[in-house]
Each structure stands twice: as C-alpha cells, then as structure tokens.
Design an enzyme around this catalytic site. Structure first.
Site, PDB file in Angstrom:
ATOM      1  CG  HIS A 108      37.300 -37.749 -23.207  1.00  0.00           C
ATOM      2  ND1 HIS A 108      37.387 -36.811 -22.109  1.00  0.00           N
ATOM      3  CD2 HIS A 108      35.816 -38.067 -23.189  1.00  0.00           C
ATOM      4  CE1 HIS A 108      36.598 -36.768 -21.474  1.00  0.00           C
ATOM      5  NE2 HIS A 108      35.435 -37.144 -21.991  1.00  0.00           N
ATOM      6  CG  HIS A 172      25.992 -37.021 -19.899  1.00  0.00           C
ATOM      7  ND1 HIS A 172      25.552 -36.029 -20.744  1.00  0.00           N
ATOM      8  CD2 HIS A 172      27.404 -36.838 -19.788  1.00  0.00           C
ATOM      9  CE1 HIS A 172      26.509 -35.502 -21.344  1.00  0.00           C
ATOM     10  NE2 HIS A 172      27.600 -35.866 -20.752  1.00  0.00           N
TER      11      HIS A 172
END
Length: 307
Positions: A108, A172
């Site tokens: 992805h 993140h």
C-alpha cells in the site's frame, strides 16, 4: 504524500476522512493539470515485498506487482522497464548503489497514492523505487538525498512530463514487528517472507484497527505523534533547506517522530530529485495530526520555479 492502511479500514471519523479526502482531491487536480507521462515513486515497504533475508537500502523495479494489502490493487503494475533499467545504470555511474528487481512486490505504500491520485494504480507508467525505512540498521538520511538527486538528474535527460512521488508518513510509530520483538510467525514473515494466509491478513487488519482506536483514545503505549517536529520538517521542505537534513541522525528521527518516521526518506528523495534541477516552490499545503490513523498525515505539491 502520506499513506495509511487505515484510510481503507473502518474506524476513522467521517470528519477526518472528509478533510483528508478534500486535500487529496486538490492534489489530484494538480496531477491532472500536469498530466504526467511517467510517475517515479519513492516508497517504503512494510515486510510485504522486502525481507531481512535480503534487505537492500534502495531498489529499483523493472517490473512490479501490488500485493493487494488493505484493499489496494493486486497484480501487475505498468512499469516502464527500459527507463527503470537506464535509471539504475545512471545511478551506478553517479556513485549511488542501488539494487535492481525484475519482479518487485509492492504494498500500500506504493499503490495507495497511485490509486488516490489517478483512480487506478495502472493509470500511468511508473518507475518504482524502494527505500528501506523500517528494517534496521538504516543508512544515513544523506544517502536518500543523494539517491533522489541522482534520480532527478537522470529524469532531466528524458523528454517527458515526470511526476515524482514520495510516499510516507511523518511522525508515527505504529505496531510494526521487529527482529527483537516479533513472535515466531511474524519473524518468519519479516525474515523469510513467508506469505500470510487470508485469515492472518484479516487478523492483522483487525489488530491495526484496534491499535488505532486505542491510540486515538489515549489507551496505547505507542509513541505520541509530534506535530511540532512534523511542521519543522515541512518548513525545511517548503524552504528547500534539504542539506540541513544530512545532520539528522537515525536516533534523532526515531526519538522525535517514532520508529516509522524514517519514511520521511521518501520525501527527502522526492524533493531532492526536484531540487537538483533548480529552485522549487511548494503548494497545496496540508497537514493533520491524526491519531485515528496513528500518523502525522501531510500532502505537499511542488514544481520547479522555472515551470
């Protein structure tokens, strides 16, 4: 632009998805106006195509296929193989070592931005370039800048409209398995590339969704997002001060942005590819600190000033 598997999973609020969707729509209009003939992607991998049994710092694909994780395209991509091969040769001659793959699997991190910007991952010919941003040990950030600059110098020799795309998060720190912490099944996957069954993939998606919900509600031990650090990085990109990033150590990046913040390497490479051909200006500024995605989510567009 950032990517997130959680954009394709239940959990994020409609408000967040609408805000990000609007920002992506503006980027999509920018891309449509430019109408690129070729897309060069700098992307990470999340142990879906590259594994510890052989983990190159950089790899260029002369053929590639999406693995279909998190609802993204599964199957062959339209890779400009001859251009990829010539680009690899140019990189070696410029002093940047890069591996080559004639059968690259991408996840992805590569496919989601293509689908979001073009509607389909196969809409344009691409040259996929993998940058290891997860599997330690990692090389210095300066090498990603050197990679991008060498790619940009080669692209300038083509008589084509080329879109350069950097795909990665800013701050993140999602739950990604490591050599030190992975249980045996995950260890087999990240080292040997043992494929996940459909059941294992669905269990992984459920675990990611739950982790995001816990994180958004402050019930997680994951490292908090760091919007201040994200904005400082975006300012460096906006002002073209890329050489300053050479002094950012891997320890500093992980401490400030989390272990997956190393995906900024894709942004560094993309901006370096543009900057090597002269000054640039950025537009379509978007940033959202998004705990529901476990990510500082950002989008920037940029063009050379001469354009």
């Amino acid at each position: 632009m950032s990517h997130s598997p959680l954009l394709n999973l239940p959990g994020p609020s409609a408000e967040l998805l609408d805000e990000i969707g609007s920002a992506i729509s503006r980027a999509r209009d920018f891309v449509a106006d430019y109408d690129p003939e070729l897309v060069v992607t700098f992307s990470p991998d999340h142990y879906n195509g590259f594994f510890y049994r052989l983990m190159p710092p950089f790899c260029i694909g002369t053929a590639a296929a999406g693995v279909g994780d998190y609802g993204t395209h599964k199957g062959a991509l339209d890779v400009a193989g001859d251009i990829a091969q010539a680009c690899a040769q140019a990189l070696w001659e410029s002093g940047v070592d890069i591996a080559i793959s004639t059968s690259m699997d991408v996840d992805h991190g590569t496919v989601q931005p293509l689908q979001e910007l073009f509607g389909a991952a196969t809409a344009r010919p691409i040259v996929p370039i993998f940058i290891n941003s997860v599997a330690t040990p990692l090389g210095p950030l300066s090498r990603s800048r050197a990679l991008g600059a060498a790619v940009g110098a080669y692209l300038a020799t083509l008589d084509k409209r080329v879109l350069v795309l950097g795909s990665g998060g800013l701050s993140h720190d999602p739950p990604v398995p490591t050599l030190a912490t992975a249980p045996p099944p995950a260890l087999d996957r990240i080292v040997h590339g043992v494929p996940m069954t459909d059941e294992q993939r669905m269990a992984r998606q459920s675990a990611v969704t739950q982790a995001a919900q816990d994180f958004a509600h402050g019930e997680s031990a994951l490292r908090p997002l760091n919007p201040e650090w994200d904005h400082s990085l975006l300012e460096i990109f906006d002002q073209g001060r890329l050489t300053e990033l050479d002094g950012w150590s891997n320890t500093f990046i992980a401490a400030e942005g989390g272990n997956s913040a190393h995906e900024i390497r894709t942004w560094v490479a993309a901006f370096a590819a543009l900057a090597v051909n002269g000054p640039y200006r950025t537009g379509h500024h978007f940033y959202r600190s998004a705990p529901e995605l476990i990510a500082g989510f950002a989008i920037r567009t940029a063009v050379g000033i001469a354009a």
